[in-house]
Design a protein around this motif. Structure first.
Motif, PDB file in Angstrom:
ATOM      1  N   ALA A  87      34.248   6.094 -47.379  1.00  0.00           N
ATOM      2  CA  ALA A  87      32.732   5.941 -47.725  1.00  0.00           C
ATOM      3  C   ALA A  87      31.887   5.673 -46.752  1.00  0.00           C
ATOM      4  O   ALA A  87      30.752   6.500 -46.635  1.00  0.00           O
ATOM      5  N   TYR A  88      32.132   4.892 -45.677  1.00  0.00           N
ATOM      6  CA  TYR A  88      31.190   4.512 -44.807  1.00  0.00           C
ATOM      7  C   TYR A  88      31.091   5.761 -43.849  1.00  0.00           C
ATOM      8  O   TYR A  88      30.052   6.137 -43.274  1.00  0.00           O
ATOM      9  N   PHE A  89      32.413   6.279 -43.409  1.00  0.00           N
ATOM     10  CA  PHE A  89      32.542   7.268 -42.628  1.00  0.00           C
ATOM     11  C   PHE A  89      31.619   8.585 -42.790  1.00  0.00           C
ATOM     12  O   PHE A  89      31.018   9.044 -41.990  1.00  0.00           O
ATOM     13  N   ALA A  90      31.649   8.856 -44.141  1.00  0.00           N
ATOM     14  CA  ALA A  90      30.842   9.882 -44.759  1.00  0.00           C
ATOM     15  C   ALA A  90      29.314   9.751 -44.358  1.00  0.00           C
ATOM     16  O   ALA A  90      28.591  10.693 -44.574  1.00  0.00           O
ATOM     17  N   THR A  91      28.664   8.416 -44.295  1.00  0.00           N
ATOM     18  CA  THR A  91      27.303   8.185 -43.926  1.00  0.00           C
ATOM     19  C   THR A  91      26.991   8.282 -42.382  1.00  0.00           C
ATOM     20  O   THR A  91      26.020   8.057 -42.091  1.00  0.00           O
ATOM     21  N   ARG A  92      27.940   8.494 -41.558  1.00  0.00           N
ATOM     22  CA  ARG A  92      27.654   8.494 -40.299  1.00  0.00           C
ATOM     23  C   ARG A  92      27.208   9.775 -39.675  1.00  0.00           C
ATOM     24  O   ARG A  92      27.484  10.756 -40.240  1.00  0.00           O
ATOM     25  N   PRO A  93      26.271   9.678 -38.630  1.00  0.00           N
ATOM     26  CA  PRO A  93      25.790  11.110 -38.124  1.00  0.00           C
ATOM     27  C   PRO A  93      26.986  12.004 -37.710  1.00  0.00           C
ATOM     28  O   PRO A  93      28.108  11.531 -37.442  1.00  0.00           O
ATOM     29  N   ARG A  94      26.706  13.291 -37.898  1.00  0.00           N
ATOM     30  CA  ARG A  94      27.921  14.260 -37.593  1.00  0.00           C
ATOM     31  C   ARG A  94      28.403  13.956 -36.111  1.00  0.00           C
ATOM     32  O   ARG A  94      29.506  14.293 -35.943  1.00  0.00           O
ATOM     33  N   SER A  95      27.733  13.790 -35.224  1.00  0.00           N
ATOM     34  CA  SER A  95      27.766  13.791 -34.058  1.00  0.00           C
ATOM     35  C   SER A  95      29.103  12.315 -33.660  1.00  0.00           C
ATOM     36  O   SER A  95      30.117  12.558 -33.071  1.00  0.00           O
ATOM     37  N   SER A  96      28.551  11.452 -34.372  1.00  0.00           N
ATOM     38  CA  SER A  96      29.524  10.304 -34.357  1.00  0.00           C
ATOM     39  C   SER A  96      31.018  10.442 -35.153  1.00  0.00           C
ATOM     40  O   SER A  96      32.072  10.009 -34.709  1.00  0.00           O
ATOM     41  N   GLN A  97      30.872  11.389 -36.111  1.00  0.00           N
ATOM     42  CA  GLN A  97      32.053  11.742 -37.047  1.00  0.00           C
ATOM     43  C   GLN A  97      33.037  12.700 -36.156  1.00  0.00           C
ATOM     44  O   GLN A  97      34.383  12.242 -35.803  1.00  0.00           O
ATOM     45  N   ILE A  98      32.289  13.527 -35.265  1.00  0.00           N
ATOM     46  CA  ILE A  98      33.217  14.323 -34.196  1.00  0.00           C
ATOM     47  C   ILE A  98      33.717  13.350 -33.184  1.00  0.00           C
ATOM     48  O   ILE A  98      34.705  13.421 -32.749  1.00  0.00           O
ATOM     49  N   GLY A  99      33.007  12.528 -32.740  1.00  0.00           N
ATOM     50  CA  GLY A  99      33.295  11.475 -31.736  1.00  0.00           C
ATOM     51  C   GLY A  99      34.475  10.813 -32.081  1.00  0.00           C
ATOM     52  O   GLY A  99      35.431  10.522 -31.112  1.00  0.00           O
TER      53      GLY A  99
END
Ligand SMILES: Cc1cc2nc3c(=O)[nH]c(=O)nc-3n(C[C@H](O)[C@H](O)[C@H](O)COP(=O)(O)O)c2cc1C
Length: 209
Positions: free
Chosen positions: A119-131
């Motif tokens: 649930a938290y990961f889904a709120t992160r900016p896409r660039s952070s998710q890719i990182g």
């Protein structure tokens, strides 16, 4: 460095340190730091124990204070996560230099549940998710080019699709056993109030600076 001498002018009202809501003041101080426009008001130093028993510390971001717990997120194969899986004891220190305030906590961690992490990961900016997919955090890498090549590969792999939470990414809930609020005061007569958890109750003590 002897010429660097800070004069402190903080304040800590002992009544604000509430044994029935031990982290209420921490939440208030984070909000104060945010309102004052300080950078990274949620940054905290996390100390763990290495496999040799020696302390290791690094900065992480606090992502929530709840009751007597604090949560943070990280890579689950990083050095810190390996250390916390082997020995759950940890310590956290916040410092807001422009406010002459600090808070220190001692306790242990438990892993966050997967649904909370996702649930938290889904709120992160896409660039952070890719990182999070790019980095095998704390593992050596040949050079910067190798890291950027990994980034391009992950970027292309997800293209425009949603980025799912990597299995190696997660977080911990830190459970406080001891909390110390510190406010810098003139003449080094700083305020220090400590809360200690024992047999289900929190006891409060003022410490000498
Ligand atoms: C202000 C600041 C905030 C940081 N926040 C995080 C964080 O929330 N999670 C994280 O894994 N690393 C964070 N880092 C990077 C860590 O300090 C550290 O370099 C990294 O997690 C690897 O630590 P380890 O090798 O001990 O596992 C942050 C660094 C700074 C300076």
């Amino acid at each position: 460095m002897d010429h660097l001498r800070e004069e402190y002018d903080g304040e800590l009202d002992p009544a604000a340190v509430d044994p029935h809501a031990p982290l209420q003041l921490l939440t208030a101080w984070i909000h104060d730091a945010e309102k004052a426009g300080l950078s990274d008001p949620t940054a905290m130093c996390l100390a763990t124990l290495g496999p040799d028993g020696a302390p290791r510390s690094r900065m992480v971001l606090c992502k929530g204070v709840d009751g007597t717990t604090v949560r943070f997120f990280t890579n689950l194969t990083s050095d810190k996560a390996n250390q916390l899986h082997a020995d759950a004891r940890a310590s956290l220190t916040f410092w807001w230099p422009d406010m002459d305030r600090s808070t220190r906590l001692t306790g242990h961690v438990t892993p966050l549940e997967r649904d909370e992490v996702e649930a938290y990961f889904a709120t992160r900016p896409r660039s952070s998710q890719i990182g999070a997919w790019v980095s095998d955090q704390s593992s050596p890498i040949e050079d910067r080019n190798a890291l950027e090549a990994k980034h391009s590969e992950v970027h292309a792999r997800f293209h425009e699709a949603d980025v799912p939470c990597p299995p190696h990414w997660g977080g911990f809930r830190f459970h406080a056993h001891e909390i110390e609020y510190w406010a810098g005061r003139p003449a080094r007569l700083h305020d220090r109030i400590r809360l200690t958890h024992n047999d289900g109750t929190w006891t409060k003590a003022r410490l000498q600076p």
